[in-house]
Design a protein around this motif. Structure first.
Motif, short mmCIF file in Angstrom:
data_model
loop_
_atom_site.label_atom_id
_atom_site.label_comp_id
_atom_site.label_asym_id
_atom_site.label_seq_id
_atom_site.Cartn_x
_atom_site.Cartn_y
_atom_site.Cartn_z
N VAL A 87 70.21 28.75 91.16
CA VAL A 87 71.00 29.44 89.64
C VAL A 87 69.70 28.62 88.64
O VAL A 87 70.72 27.80 88.53
CB VAL A 87 71.97 29.89 89.56
N ILE A 88 68.76 29.38 87.86
CA ILE A 88 68.31 28.27 87.42
C ILE A 88 68.23 28.00 85.93
O ILE A 88 67.54 29.60 85.21
CB ILE A 88 66.21 27.45 87.62
N SER A 89 68.68 27.31 85.06
CA SER A 89 69.00 27.49 83.52
C SER A 89 68.08 26.96 82.70
O SER A 89 67.75 26.02 83.13
CB SER A 89 70.74 27.69 83.16
N LEU A 90 67.74 26.41 81.18
CA LEU A 90 67.64 26.08 80.02
C LEU A 90 68.02 24.64 80.26
O LEU A 90 67.05 23.47 80.34
CB LEU A 90 67.59 26.47 78.83
N ASN A 91 69.49 24.10 80.27
CA ASN A 91 69.68 23.20 80.11
C ASN A 91 70.50 22.66 80.59
O ASN A 91 71.73 24.37 81.23
CB ASN A 91 69.62 22.43 78.95
N GLU A 92 71.12 21.73 81.10
CA GLU A 92 72.59 21.57 81.97
C GLU A 92 73.85 22.43 81.71
O GLU A 92 74.41 22.91 82.47
CB GLU A 92 72.88 20.05 81.98
#
Length: 619
Positions: A87-92
């Protein structure tokens, strides 16, 4: 090494279209976990969202709760099939928050989750990738992937597989960052390997994405990733995100600056949270300079700042400070904004889609959330027009100082530029991807070769084949001048081979007049094989096996790094070719292959030189 070149023209791997097998029991288990952990009922729109995601589609505009439930349900359905979910998001910070939201449900269903964070050791990374669902940024996943292509032991790899990717803010990541290269660095900050986001995501068996609204990007998702778009029922019936923002356009940048400062001074003492959106760090630093000594309390977040967005927002709101943020849309800061925020945007984005993101950022924060634009005819967006055109337009406008322009043509001009920029960006992404696809084919060949060296139990035959390639190359170099063996440069051949791996006293050629290339090659291969076995016996089987494996991997890595630099130089040269009416893509394909072929031809000889170094050199 000849096999490497054959692979370059082989068919790329087939993409499986996995059907989403679901049963009543699976949904019932998820509903029970959702109810027990979150005390929520499963929404119909969440089921639509999850179903589309598991089919590798782009899902448009699910509401926040359906998005959260949809991600969790899609991850669960994929995990049931034994697939790792990224699952890939804009920031940590967003990635960590998403993991914390979903982890309880995943655990209740007897699956596991982890998040990738800066500062983790390789061992911690390996443990994270053992989980069923892994959360992180695109940069984190790509960095781990590239590092895995440089390991000298297969056990050192961290990212074992890339089965299913689920990308939040898909337009901002998969489109806006599609051709952005991500690299890993060696000594002196030299890039030793890199890959674009588009090429990295091609390694997944399936990818899916979520976008907040319909920005008209369906053709690009289909062109770049082969992804169809699915609109939720709510999106189909509602294309608008609320009221039209207030827009004030001033004649000059100086007037705009004065108005913005006046607006900010008027808000001193207000408890309403305020965010000022800025285009870039240069504009941010200029506003900060003007705010110094005004008594206006503010906190800034520039692109170069490494502060996390959640902490920045929390501290600013608690201390009633105005938030100055460069490019808030790309930072995922909307996850952390307080209720009923007011946003002042000091410029329109180059893309209308990002203005829509900013608008929703404000309006989704509560009933009193609001946004206004304070712009000027000197803004970067209008640079597309010639100076003469703009000056002529300015001269046609009569307006008092510090008063906004009342002319509908201004917004029409800005809308026109944004549409032009959308078309230009789509073209450039496609254009750049044509170059990158050439490099990606070469990358796949090199990475496949590395994997073979890492995983094969015994690489003796592989090394002997490379030795044969090296001998073939040298024979061709010193005998291609004539069909008559007495005219061959056998002295040059002997010298070249003695510098590589065969002692010169073994390179005395008899009966030259009757010598054939076939006999010459057979004789040299026999001597080289004998020298190889003697070297192996002298060093011992295990040390020798390890040495030849490590030497080959390091040579491949070094050659690949140098090759990437050569390919970049070639790509830059293609701009000039286009001016000369030569097809730059075709030229890049042809000349890029020649560079790749020449590079791969040097690997066998370099390996032989390293492998047959004297014991003194080894020490």
């Amino acid at each position: 090494m000849k096999n490497l070149l054959k692979k370059l023209f082989s068919n790329s791997k087939d993409k499986k279209e996995a059907a989403v097998g679901r049963s009543t029991e699976e949904f019932a288990s998820f509903e029970e976990a959702l109810r027990n952990v979150k005390h929520l009922a499963l929404k119909d729109q969440a089921v639509q969202t999850a179903t589309a995601l598991t089919r590798g589609q782009v899902v448009v505009n699910p509401d926040e709760e359906s998005k959260f439930q949809g991600i969790a349900l899609a991850a669960y359905l994929k995990a049931l099939k034994g697939e790792k979910v990224h699952v890939i998001s804009l920031n940590e910070v967003v990635a960590k928050r998403r993991m914390e939201e979903i982890e309880g449900i995943i655990n209740a269903l007897n699956f596991t989750a982890a998040v990738l964070q800066q500062g983790q050791s390789n061992e911690e990374r390996r443990e994270a990738y053992k989980k069923n669902v892994i959360f992180g940024t695109a940069g984190a996943f790509i960095h781990d992937y590239l590092k895995d292509q440089k390991v000298l032991d297969i056990q050192e790899r961290t990212q074992p597989e890339r089965a299913f990717a689920l990308v939040e803010k898909g337009d901002l990541i998969l489109l806006d960052q599609a051709t952005r290269p991500v690299g890993i660095f060696g000594k002196d900050e030299k890039i030793i390997d890199s890959i674009t986001l588009r090429s990295y995501f091609s390694n997944y068996r399936e990818i899916s994405a979520l976008v907040d609204f319909d920005g008209g990007d369906q053709p690009e998702f289909l062109d770049l990733y082969g992804m169809e778009t699915f609109k939720t029922h709510e999106e189909k019936g509602n294309q608008s995100s609320g009221e039209t923002p207030s827009v004030r356009v001033y004649k000059t940048l100086e007037e705009k600056r004065r108005v913005i400062l006046r607006e900010l001074k008027n808000r001193v003492g207000s408890t309403e949270p305020l965010l000022v959106s800025l285009r870039n760090d240069e504009k941010g630093e200029l506003l900060i300079e003007h705010l110094q000594g005004t008594g206006i309390a503010f906190s800034s977040l520039l692109l170069k700042d490494r502060r996390d967005e959640e902490t920045f927002v929390t501290e600013a709101v608690e201390n009633q400070k105005i938030m100055l943020v460069v490019n808030p849309v790309s930072r995922g800061i909307d996850e952390f904004l307080p209720e009923n925020i007011h946003i002042i945007s000091t410029e329109r984005y180059m893309l209308k889609r990002n203005d829509e993101h900013l608008k929703r950022m404000a309006l989704n924060s509560g009933e009193k959330g609001s946004i206004e634009y304070i712009l000027s005819l000197g803004d970067d967006l209008l640079d597309v027009f010639s100076e003469g055109e703009l000056e002529q337009f300015k001269d046609s406008i009569v307006v008092e100082n510090d008063q906004p322009i009342e002319n509908t043509k201004v917004e029409e001009m800005m809308d026109y530029v944004q549409q032009r920029m959308k078309e230009k960006n789509a073209y450039l992404r496609s254009y750049v991807q044509n170059f990158e696809s050439v490099i990606q084919r070469q990358r796949e060949v090199i990475y496949s070769e590395r994997k073979k060296v890492l995983t094969e139990e015994d690489i003796k035959e592989h090394i002997l084949n490379l030795m044969e390639d090296a001998i073939d190359e040298e024979i061709e170099k010193f005998t291609s001048n004539s069909v008559f063996p007495e005219e061959w440069d056998l002295e040059g051949l002997a010298s070249a081979l003695s510098n590589s791996f065969l002692p010169k006293d073994q390179l005395v050629f008899q009966d030259v007049e009757n010598l054939t290339k076939k006999d010459l090659k057979a004789n040299l291969i026999q001597k080289a094989s004998k020298a190889y076995l003697e070297r192996k016996k002298a060093l011992g089987k295990e040390p020798f096996d390890l040495m030849q494996r490590v030497l080959l991997l390091k040579i491949i890595d070094s050659k690949w790094s140098e090759h990437l630099e050569s390919m970049e130089e070639l790509r830059q040269d293609m701009n000039l070719r286009a001016l000369g009416r030569q097809d730059p893509i075709r030229a890049f394909q042809v000349e890029g292959f020649e560079l790749f072929e020449n590079m791969t031809k040097t690997i066998p000889k370099d390996l032989m030189q390293a492998l047959f170094a004297t014991e003194e050199e080894d020490k």
